[in-house]
Design a protein around this motif. Structure first.
Motif, PDB file in Angstrom:
ATOM      1  N   LYS A  70       0.816  -1.256   0.038  1.00 25.85           N
ATOM      2  CA  LYS A  70       0.032  -0.110   0.203  1.00 25.85           C
ATOM      3  C   LYS A  70       1.032   1.065   0.053  1.00 25.85           C
ATOM      4  CE  LYS A  70      -4.313   0.767   1.680  1.00 25.85           C
ATOM      5  NZ  LYS A  70      -5.241   1.012   2.756  1.00 25.85           N
ATOM      6  N   TYR A 134       0.884   7.892  -9.940  1.00 26.57           N
ATOM      7  CA  TYR A 134      -0.451   7.393 -10.821  1.00 26.57           C
ATOM      8  C   TYR A 134      -0.199   6.124 -11.416  1.00 26.57           C
ATOM      9  CZ  TYR A 134      -2.490  12.228 -10.290  1.00 26.57           C
ATOM     10  OH  TYR A 134      -3.037  13.185  -9.826  1.00 26.57           O
ATOM     11  N   ASN A 135       1.135   6.430 -12.295  1.00 28.58           N
ATOM     12  CA  ASN A 135       1.370   5.013 -13.082  1.00 28.58           C
ATOM     13  C   ASN A 135       1.622   3.889 -12.252  1.00 28.58           C
ATOM     14  OD1 ASN A 135       0.782   6.667 -15.555  1.00 28.58           O
ATOM     15  ND2 ASN A 135       3.034   7.285 -15.504  1.00 28.58           N
ATOM     16  N   GLN A 136       2.403   4.152 -11.065  1.00 26.86           N
ATOM     17  CA  GLN A 136       2.796   2.864 -10.219  1.00 26.86           C
ATOM     18  C   GLN A 136       1.846   2.626  -9.066  1.00 26.86           C
ATOM     19  OE1 GLN A 136       7.124   3.962  -9.115  1.00 26.86           O
ATOM     20  NE2 GLN A 136       7.113   5.205 -11.053  1.00 26.86           N
ATOM     21  N   HIS A 137       0.571   3.082  -9.226  1.00 24.96           N
ATOM     22  CA  HIS A 137      -0.319   2.944  -8.472  1.00 24.96           C
ATOM     23  C   HIS A 137      -0.095   2.934  -6.819  1.00 24.96           C
ATOM     24  CE1 HIS A 137      -2.222   0.814 -11.610  1.00 24.96           C
ATOM     25  NE2 HIS A 137      -1.274   0.157 -11.997  1.00 24.96           N
ATOM     26  N   VAL A 138       0.640   4.300  -6.909  1.00 27.15           N
ATOM     27  CA  VAL A 138       1.058   4.729  -5.435  1.00 27.15           C
ATOM     28  C   VAL A 138       0.139   6.131  -5.172  1.00 27.15           C
ATOM     29  CG1 VAL A 138       2.764   6.234  -4.290  1.00 27.15           C
ATOM     30  CG2 VAL A 138       3.323   4.274  -5.853  1.00 27.15           C
ATOM     31  N   ALA A 139      -0.311   5.821  -3.919  1.00 26.56           N
ATOM     32  CA  ALA A 139      -1.365   6.924  -3.511  1.00 26.56           C
ATOM     33  C   ALA A 139      -0.798   8.206  -3.251  1.00 26.56           C
ATOM     34  CB  ALA A 139      -2.208   6.460  -2.043  1.00 26.56           C
ATOM     35  N   ASP A 167      -5.342  11.190  -3.282  1.00 36.01           N
ATOM     36  CA  ASP A 167      -6.023  10.033  -2.324  1.00 36.01           C
ATOM     37  C   ASP A 167      -6.478  10.838  -0.975  1.00 36.01           C
ATOM     38  OD1 ASP A 167      -4.136   8.781  -4.146  1.00 36.01           O
ATOM     39  OD2 ASP A 167      -5.901   7.306  -3.679  1.00 36.01           O
ATOM     40  N   TYR A 196      -1.313   2.466   4.947  1.00 34.09           N
ATOM     41  CA  TYR A 196      -0.333   2.934   3.887  1.00 34.09           C
ATOM     42  C   TYR A 196       1.126   2.763   4.480  1.00 34.09           C
ATOM     43  CZ  TYR A 196      -4.402   4.512   1.141  1.00 34.09           C
ATOM     44  OH  TYR A 196      -5.549   4.752   0.420  1.00 34.09           O
TER      45      TYR A 196
END
Ligand SMILES: [Mg+2]
Length: 228
Positions: A70, A134-139, A167, A196
């Motif tokens: 997360k 965004y591209n690495q799915h990081v909040a 987020d 997270y």
């Protein structure tokens, strides 16, 4: 305190022949600091130093995000995500909270009016870091010293500056006047409490970053003002 100049005429013949001038050591001069700060910005050194720190943050995120549970990043807003240079320059590095800001590039430019106008541009390099997230799915979380009554203007400004989503956006309660670290550190802890892992935290003030609750911290240059 400055002491100076010749001895009074007629006090001592020798002093007339060999005038003595004494100066106390000079403390830092605010006028010199303004010229230095302006030159640092206008030479391009500020942007170069800023971008170098963001590049390190991007490299760290690329290295760590994929194997972090997360993952999240925490960003400050002013002088980290959005640039208030137009206001800072107009006010000659002073802080003017109230009054209008309708004569740019001339000042005075009231800080509240400036922030409510939502005109601050994003730093291009910081926006690239956010796009990486965004591209690495990081909040993406923003933790700012701005107050809740600036939420709508801040959200409008972020979107206008090319940052479409996040987020979480944490602002101070309107009645909060604690030091920045005393507000930001527990806010990061509350993000962690949601599960997270804060891979990195970025800010332009040491008070943005103290107190832990981030695996890495990145301090951006800001010689223009200090937030204790
Ligand atoms: Mg800041």
């Amino acid at each position: 305190m400055i002491r100076s100049s010749l001895f009074p005429i007629g006090v001592l013949a020798l002093s007339v022949l060999t005038p003595v001038t004494a100066y106390a050591e000079q403390p830092s001069n605010v006028g010199d600091a303004i010229m230095t700060a302006r030159a640092y910005h206008d030479s391009g050194d500020y942007q170069r130093d800023f971008d170098a720190v963001i590049l390190q943050a991007r490299q760290t995120l690329a290295r760590d995000a994929a194997h972090t549970r997360k993952p999240a990043i925490v960003l400050d807003i002013d002088e980290t995500t959005l640039s208030n240079w137009d206001e800072i320059r107009a006010d000659d590095f002073g802080y003017i909270p109230n009054g209008p800001c309708d004569s740019l590039p001339k000042g005075p430019c009231g800080a509240v009016a400036w922030e409510q106008s939502g005109r601050a541009p994003a730093f291009v390099s910081t926006r690239a870091l956010i796009e990486d997230a965004y591209n690495q799915h990081v909040a993406v979380f923003f933790v700012t010293g701005r107050h809740e009554n600036e939420r709508a203007a801040t959200e409008r400004n972020l979107r206008a500056a090319g940052i479409p989503r996040w987020d979480g956006l944490y602002l101070r309660p309107d009645d909060s006047h604690v030091r920045a670290g005393a507000y930001k550190t527990p806010t990061r802890a509350s993000i962690e409490a949601k599960g997270y892992t804060i891979v990195e935290s970025l800010g332009d003030q040491p008070s943005d970053l103290t107190g832990g609750h981030a695996e890495h911290t990145f301090l951006l240059p800001n010689p223009f003002y200090r937030v204790p």
